[in-house]
Design a protein around this motif. Structure first.
Motif, PDB file in Angstrom:
ATOM      1  N   VAL A 107       8.428  -5.103  -4.965  1.00 23.08           N
ATOM      2  CA  VAL A 107       7.757  -6.765  -4.761  1.00 23.08           C
ATOM      3  C   VAL A 107       8.061  -7.096  -3.504  1.00 23.08           C
ATOM      4  CG1 VAL A 107       7.882  -8.707  -5.943  1.00 23.08           C
ATOM      5  CG2 VAL A 107       7.693  -6.741  -7.293  1.00 23.08           C
ATOM      6  N   LEU A 108       9.314  -6.910  -3.060  1.00 19.73           N
ATOM      7  CA  LEU A 108       9.530  -7.434  -1.764  1.00 19.73           C
ATOM      8  C   LEU A 108       8.701  -7.057  -0.500  1.00 19.73           C
ATOM      9  CD1 LEU A 108      11.868  -9.358  -0.273  1.00 19.73           C
ATOM     10  CD2 LEU A 108      13.017  -7.376   0.065  1.00 19.73           C
ATOM     11  N   GLN A 109       8.460  -5.619  -0.533  1.00 18.37           N
ATOM     12  CA  GLN A 109       7.530  -5.130   0.623  1.00 18.37           C
ATOM     13  C   GLN A 109       6.170  -5.575   0.403  1.00 18.37           C
ATOM     14  OE1 GLN A 109       9.726  -3.627   2.712  1.00 18.37           O
ATOM     15  NE2 GLN A 109       8.025  -1.887   2.922  1.00 18.37           N
ATOM     16  N   ALA A 110       5.661  -5.786  -0.660  1.00 14.77           N
ATOM     17  CA  ALA A 110       4.394  -6.291  -0.977  1.00 14.77           C
ATOM     18  C   ALA A 110       4.100  -7.914  -0.491  1.00 14.77           C
ATOM     19  CB  ALA A 110       4.015  -6.247  -2.363  1.00 14.77           C
ATOM     20  N   ARG A 111       5.677  -8.514  -0.667  1.00 20.55           N
ATOM     21  CA  ARG A 111       5.469 -10.010  -0.295  1.00 20.55           C
ATOM     22  C   ARG A 111       5.454 -10.112   1.470  1.00 20.55           C
ATOM     23  NH1 ARG A 111       8.265 -12.192  -5.138  1.00 20.55           N
ATOM     24  NH2 ARG A 111       6.536 -12.958  -6.300  1.00 20.55           N
ATOM     25  N   ARG A 112       6.237  -8.990   1.815  1.00 15.11           N
ATOM     26  CA  ARG A 112       6.448  -9.080   3.407  1.00 15.11           C
ATOM     27  C   ARG A 112       4.876  -8.953   4.159  1.00 15.11           C
ATOM     28  NH1 ARG A 112      11.924  -5.776   4.035  1.00 15.11           N
ATOM     29  NH2 ARG A 112      13.344  -7.253   3.313  1.00 15.11           N
TER      30      ARG A 112
ATOM     31  N   HIS B  55       7.014   4.090   1.685  1.00 14.38           N
ATOM     32  CA  HIS B  55       7.978   3.559   2.077  1.00 14.38           C
ATOM     33  C   HIS B  55       9.078   3.572   1.105  1.00 14.38           C
ATOM     34  CE1 HIS B  55       6.197   1.942   5.695  1.00 14.38           C
ATOM     35  NE2 HIS B  55       5.221   1.586   5.140  1.00 14.38           N
ATOM     36  N   THR B  56       8.708   3.389  -0.023  1.00 12.77           N
ATOM     37  CA  THR B  56       9.795   3.399  -1.152  1.00 12.77           C
ATOM     38  C   THR B  56      10.272   4.516  -1.344  1.00 12.77           C
ATOM     39  OG1 THR B  56       8.489   1.632  -2.238  1.00 12.77           O
ATOM     40  CG2 THR B  56      10.338   2.601  -3.671  1.00 12.77           C
ATOM     41  N   THR B  57       9.550   5.759  -1.344  1.00 18.30           N
ATOM     42  CA  THR B  57       9.801   6.958  -1.738  1.00 18.30           C
ATOM     43  C   THR B  57      10.793   7.624  -0.114  1.00 18.30           C
ATOM     44  OG1 THR B  57       8.064   7.834  -2.670  1.00 18.30           O
ATOM     45  CG2 THR B  57       9.100   9.523  -1.343  1.00 18.30           C
TER      46      THR B  57
ATOM     47  N   ALA C  93       1.424   0.078  -8.236  1.00 20.53           N
ATOM     48  CA  ALA C  93       0.671  -0.711  -8.921  1.00 20.53           C
ATOM     49  C   ALA C  93       1.167  -1.622 -10.055  1.00 20.53           C
ATOM     50  CB  ALA C  93      -0.738  -0.015  -9.096  1.00 20.53           C
ATOM     51  N   ARG C  94       1.759  -0.708 -11.154  1.00 23.22           N
ATOM     52  CA  ARG C  94       2.383  -1.342 -12.319  1.00 23.22           C
ATOM     53  C   ARG C  94       3.592  -2.454 -12.034  1.00 23.22           C
ATOM     54  NH1 ARG C  94       1.594   3.876 -14.162  1.00 23.22           N
ATOM     55  NH2 ARG C  94       3.824   4.317 -13.907  1.00 23.22           N
ATOM     56  N   ARG C  95       4.345  -1.895 -11.007  1.00 24.14           N
ATOM     57  CA  ARG C  95       5.684  -2.582 -10.840  1.00 24.14           C
ATOM     58  C   ARG C  95       4.891  -3.879 -10.179  1.00 24.14           C
ATOM     59  NH1 ARG C  95       6.734   0.720 -13.830  1.00 24.14           N
ATOM     60  NH2 ARG C  95       8.506   1.937 -13.588  1.00 24.14           N
ATOM     61  N   LEU C  96       4.054  -3.938  -9.284  1.00 31.53           N
ATOM     62  CA  LEU C  96       3.564  -5.018  -8.660  1.00 31.53           C
ATOM     63  C   LEU C  96       2.960  -6.268  -9.632  1.00 31.53           C
ATOM     64  CD1 LEU C  96       1.676  -3.759  -5.447  1.00 31.53           C
ATOM     65  CD2 LEU C  96       3.810  -5.168  -5.449  1.00 31.53           C
TER      66      LEU C  96
ATOM     67  N   PHE D  41      -0.745  -8.102  -7.412  1.00 31.10           N
ATOM     68  CA  PHE D  41      -1.576  -7.161  -7.725  1.00 31.10           C
ATOM     69  C   PHE D  41      -1.855  -6.108  -6.879  1.00 31.10           C
ATOM     70  CE2 PHE D  41      -2.204 -10.640 -10.628  1.00 31.10           C
ATOM     71  CZ  PHE D  41      -2.239  -9.875 -11.815  1.00 31.10           C
ATOM     72  N   ALA D  42      -2.269  -4.953  -6.837  1.00 30.77           N
ATOM     73  CA  ALA D  42      -2.323  -3.841  -6.025  1.00 30.77           C
ATOM     74  C   ALA D  42      -3.541  -3.987  -4.982  1.00 30.77           C
ATOM     75  CB  ALA D  42      -2.017  -2.534  -6.149  1.00 30.77           C
ATOM     76  N   ARG D  43      -4.662  -4.914  -5.596  1.00 29.94           N
ATOM     77  CA  ARG D  43      -5.852  -4.852  -5.325  1.00 29.94           C
ATOM     78  C   ARG D  43      -6.248  -6.219  -4.828  1.00 29.94           C
ATOM     79  NH1 ARG D  43      -6.391  -1.406  -8.944  1.00 29.94           N
ATOM     80  NH2 ARG D  43      -7.032   0.827  -8.451  1.00 29.94           N
TER      81      ARG D  43
END
Length: 138
Positions: free
Chosen positions: A77-82, A94-96, A109-112, A118-120
């Motif tokens: 979630v932090l990566q997506a917000r950044r 990146h997470t892997t 996508a589920r974690r977001l 949302f992933a999209r």
């Protein structure tokens, strides 16, 4: 909480062992239940489980283990917000790299979605370029 509602509490391992010990001595289910202040159905179920499996320890939850830990979920979630324009596949890569465990883009996508993201990116229409905007205003 009202008095007429029951509260579910699991018996700890020590109490379970004491109950089994008293039942092995030959005591009745009803007397043991009265001594511990619990329903006789709990004691009889515990005794039946002990007789069939040989143990009175609670089993673990069934199902497939989660691919990510709660810390991984926060990182996603932090990566997506950044970087809002990052797609789920990039976040998964990146997470892997960060955790060393393979994570799919579908998991990301589920974690977001769990984090309220949302992933999209929803798109209503194609955004106008500056030239289009000028022509339309004329």
């Amino acid at each position: 909480m009202a008095n007429n509602q029951s509260v579910r509490r699991h018996l700890d391992a020590f109490t379970c062992d004491r109950i089994i010990g008293k039942l092995e001595e030959g005591r009745s289910v009803t007397s043991v239940a009265a001594e511990f202040g619990i329903a006789h159905s709990i004691v009889s179920r515990l005794w039946r489980q002990f007789q069939t499996t040989g143990t009175a320890i609670r089993g673990f939850s069934s199902g497939r283990p989660r691919g990510t830990t709660p810390a991984d979920d926060r990182y996603i979630v932090l990566q997506a917000r950044r970087n809002r324009w990052q797609i789920a596949g990039e976040i998964a890569r990146h997470t892997t790299q960060a955790t060393g465990r393979p994570i799919s883009r579908f998991t990301v996508a589920r974690r977001l979605q769990g984090g309220g993201l949302f992933a999209r990116r929803p798109v209503r229409c194609v955004p106008l370029t500056l030239a289009h905007w000028r022509r339309r205003s004329l």
